[in-house]
Write a protein that holds these residues in place. Structure first.
Motif, PDB file in Angstrom:
ATOM      1  N   GLU A 151     -36.969  -4.424   3.920  1.00 49.04           N
ATOM      2  CA  GLU A 151     -37.209  -5.832   3.574  1.00 49.04           C
ATOM      3  C   GLU A 151     -36.006  -6.739   3.824  1.00 49.04           C
ATOM      4  O   GLU A 151     -36.162  -7.806   4.428  1.00 49.04           O
ATOM      5  CB  GLU A 151     -37.676  -5.952   2.121  1.00 49.04           C
ATOM      6  CG  GLU A 151     -38.066  -7.350   1.759  1.00 49.04           C
ATOM      7  CD  GLU A 151     -38.631  -7.457   0.352  1.00 49.04           C
ATOM      8  OE1 GLU A 151     -38.776  -8.608  -0.100  1.00 49.04           O
ATOM      9  OE2 GLU A 151     -38.907  -6.430  -0.276  1.00 49.04           O
ATOM     10  N   PRO A 152     -34.771  -6.368   3.399  1.00 49.24           N
ATOM     11  CA  PRO A 152     -33.642  -7.274   3.680  1.00 49.24           C
ATOM     12  C   PRO A 152     -33.377  -7.449   5.178  1.00 49.24           C
ATOM     13  O   PRO A 152     -33.012  -8.540   5.617  1.00 49.24           O
ATOM     14  CB  PRO A 152     -32.440  -6.614   2.997  1.00 49.24           C
ATOM     15  CG  PRO A 152     -32.965  -5.512   2.184  1.00 49.24           C
ATOM     16  CD  PRO A 152     -34.367  -5.237   2.585  1.00 49.24           C
ATOM     17  N   TYR A 153     -33.574  -6.408   5.954  1.00 43.47           N
ATOM     18  CA  TYR A 153     -33.339  -6.493   7.391  1.00 43.47           C
ATOM     19  C   TYR A 153     -34.384  -7.387   8.063  1.00 43.47           C
ATOM     20  O   TYR A 153     -34.056  -8.180   8.943  1.00 43.47           O
ATOM     21  CB  TYR A 153     -33.342  -5.102   8.022  1.00 43.47           C
ATOM     22  CG  TYR A 153     -32.318  -4.189   7.399  1.00 43.47           C
ATOM     23  CD1 TYR A 153     -30.953  -4.429   7.549  1.00 43.47           C
ATOM     24  CD2 TYR A 153     -32.707  -3.099   6.632  1.00 43.47           C
ATOM     25  CE1 TYR A 153     -30.006  -3.610   6.970  1.00 43.47           C
ATOM     26  CE2 TYR A 153     -31.771  -2.258   6.044  1.00 43.47           C
ATOM     27  CZ  TYR A 153     -30.422  -2.520   6.215  1.00 43.47           C
ATOM     28  OH  TYR A 153     -29.493  -1.721   5.630  1.00 43.47           O
ATOM     29  N   LEU A 154     -35.614  -7.249   7.630  1.00 43.35           N
ATOM     30  CA  LEU A 154     -36.664  -8.107   8.161  1.00 43.35           C
ATOM     31  C   LEU A 154     -36.429  -9.560   7.771  1.00 43.35           C
ATOM     32  O   LEU A 154     -36.642 -10.475   8.580  1.00 43.35           O
ATOM     33  CB  LEU A 154     -38.038  -7.650   7.661  1.00 43.35           C
ATOM     34  CG  LEU A 154     -38.558  -6.337   8.241  1.00 43.35           C
ATOM     35  CD1 LEU A 154     -39.807  -5.895   7.501  1.00 43.35           C
ATOM     36  CD2 LEU A 154     -38.835  -6.492   9.717  1.00 43.35           C
ATOM     37  N   SER A 155     -35.989  -9.773   6.546  1.00 43.03           N
ATOM     38  CA  SER A 155     -35.683 -11.132   6.099  1.00 43.03           C
ATOM     39  C   SER A 155     -34.561 -11.727   6.940  1.00 43.03           C
ATOM     40  O   SER A 155     -34.621 -12.908   7.320  1.00 43.03           O
ATOM     41  CB  SER A 155     -35.296 -11.132   4.619  1.00 43.03           C
ATOM     42  OG  SER A 155     -34.990 -12.425   4.181  1.00 43.03           O
ATOM     43  N   PHE A 156     -33.555 -10.924   7.249  1.00 41.71           N
ATOM     44  CA  PHE A 156     -32.457 -11.392   8.096  1.00 41.71           C
ATOM     45  C   PHE A 156     -32.972 -11.779   9.481  1.00 41.71           C
ATOM     46  O   PHE A 156     -32.585 -12.810  10.033  1.00 41.71           O
ATOM     47  CB  PHE A 156     -31.374 -10.312   8.196  1.00 41.71           C
ATOM     48  CG  PHE A 156     -30.211 -10.711   9.058  1.00 41.71           C
ATOM     49  CD1 PHE A 156     -29.303 -11.663   8.611  1.00 41.71           C
ATOM     50  CD2 PHE A 156     -30.027 -10.160  10.315  1.00 41.71           C
ATOM     51  CE1 PHE A 156     -28.223 -12.044   9.401  1.00 41.71           C
ATOM     52  CE2 PHE A 156     -28.963 -10.533  11.109  1.00 41.71           C
ATOM     53  CZ  PHE A 156     -28.059 -11.478  10.642  1.00 41.71           C
ATOM     54  N   VAL A 157     -33.856 -10.963  10.044  1.00 40.78           N
ATOM     55  CA  VAL A 157     -34.419 -11.258  11.359  1.00 40.78           C
ATOM     56  C   VAL A 157     -35.201 -12.573  11.318  1.00 40.78           C
ATOM     57  O   VAL A 157     -35.063 -13.408  12.226  1.00 40.78           O
ATOM     58  CB  VAL A 157     -35.320 -10.093  11.838  1.00 40.78           C
ATOM     59  CG1 VAL A 157     -36.137 -10.493  13.060  1.00 40.78           C
ATOM     60  CG2 VAL A 157     -34.483  -8.860  12.148  1.00 40.78           C
ATOM     61  N   PHE A 158     -35.989 -12.783  10.286  1.00 44.55           N
ATOM     62  CA  PHE A 158     -36.738 -14.038  10.171  1.00 44.55           C
ATOM     63  C   PHE A 158     -35.804 -15.230   9.971  1.00 44.55           C
ATOM     64  O   PHE A 158     -36.052 -16.310  10.511  1.00 44.55           O
ATOM     65  CB  PHE A 158     -37.772 -13.965   9.043  1.00 44.55           C
ATOM     66  CG  PHE A 158     -38.986 -13.167   9.393  1.00 44.55           C
ATOM     67  CD1 PHE A 158     -39.772 -13.512  10.480  1.00 44.55           C
ATOM     68  CD2 PHE A 158     -39.342 -12.058   8.647  1.00 44.55           C
ATOM     69  CE1 PHE A 158     -40.898 -12.776  10.814  1.00 44.55           C
ATOM     70  CE2 PHE A 158     -40.460 -11.314   8.965  1.00 44.55           C
ATOM     71  CZ  PHE A 158     -41.245 -11.667  10.051  1.00 44.55           C
TER      72      PHE A 158
END
Length: 179
Positions: free
Chosen positions: A93-100
């Motif tokens: 989740e944190p990595y996906l949030s960073f990508v977004f």
């Protein structure tokens, strides 16, 4: 966490993040991108003066964008990453949030991208504190950009006063002597 809890605790954290990010971004931009006024910088004194003049300018234009666009896209980024990570691994989740955040921040190339990275970083730090942020804190955080603006404008005013204000006092002193 249901929608009511998120509205109660996540949104104040996002507003606090926006206040901190907007202020810090303007100061950092002032240090790294001098001369929105086309100044030639040939000394440390001119560099510091350029920073002092640039920060309020950058703050006036970047803070509203970071506050509105950054907060909305950060909420969307967290929502989308939570939705995707729910089906996969929760750790992503944190990595996906960073990508977004990066995707939403790439709209104005490096300027908005650096603001998005700074927003994500500050929000991650505040999230790790595991504190329940309240609306009062969010509204009080709006004083941060205002105080940064007042600080730098105060320096500009003081410098202008000593530069031009002294002439006013000398002129008025001699006008009194002639009477």
């Amino acid at each position: 966490m249901d929608l009511a809890e998120k509205k109660q605790h996540v949104l104040p954290r996002k507003l606090l993040t926006a206040s901190l990010t907007g202020s810090l971004f303007a100061v950092l931009l002032g240090f790294f991108v001098q001369g929105p006024f086309g100044d030639d910088i040939n000394s440390i004194k001119e560099y510091l003066w350029s920073i002092t003049r640039a920060v309020p300018f950058y703050l006036m234009y970047s803070f509203p964008v970071i506050f509105v666009y950054g907060t909305i896209t950060s909420i969307i980024s967290d929502f989308l990453s939570g939705l995707i990570a729910k089906n996969w691994l929760r750790r992503t989740e944190p990595y996906l949030s960073f990508v977004f955040h990066i995707l939403f921040g790439s709209i104005l190339q490096w300027v908005s991208l650096s603001a998005a990275i700074l927003y994500f970083t500050i929000d991650s730090i505040l999230r790790k504190k595991k504190s329940r942020y309240k609306w009062r804190q969010a509204f009080m955080s709006l004083a941060i950009p205002l105080l940064v603006w007042i600080f730098f404008m105060g320096i500009i005013w003081i410098m202008d006063f000593f530069k031009d204000g002294a002439d006013y006092f000398v002129y008025s002193f001699f006008q009194e002597e002639k009477k």
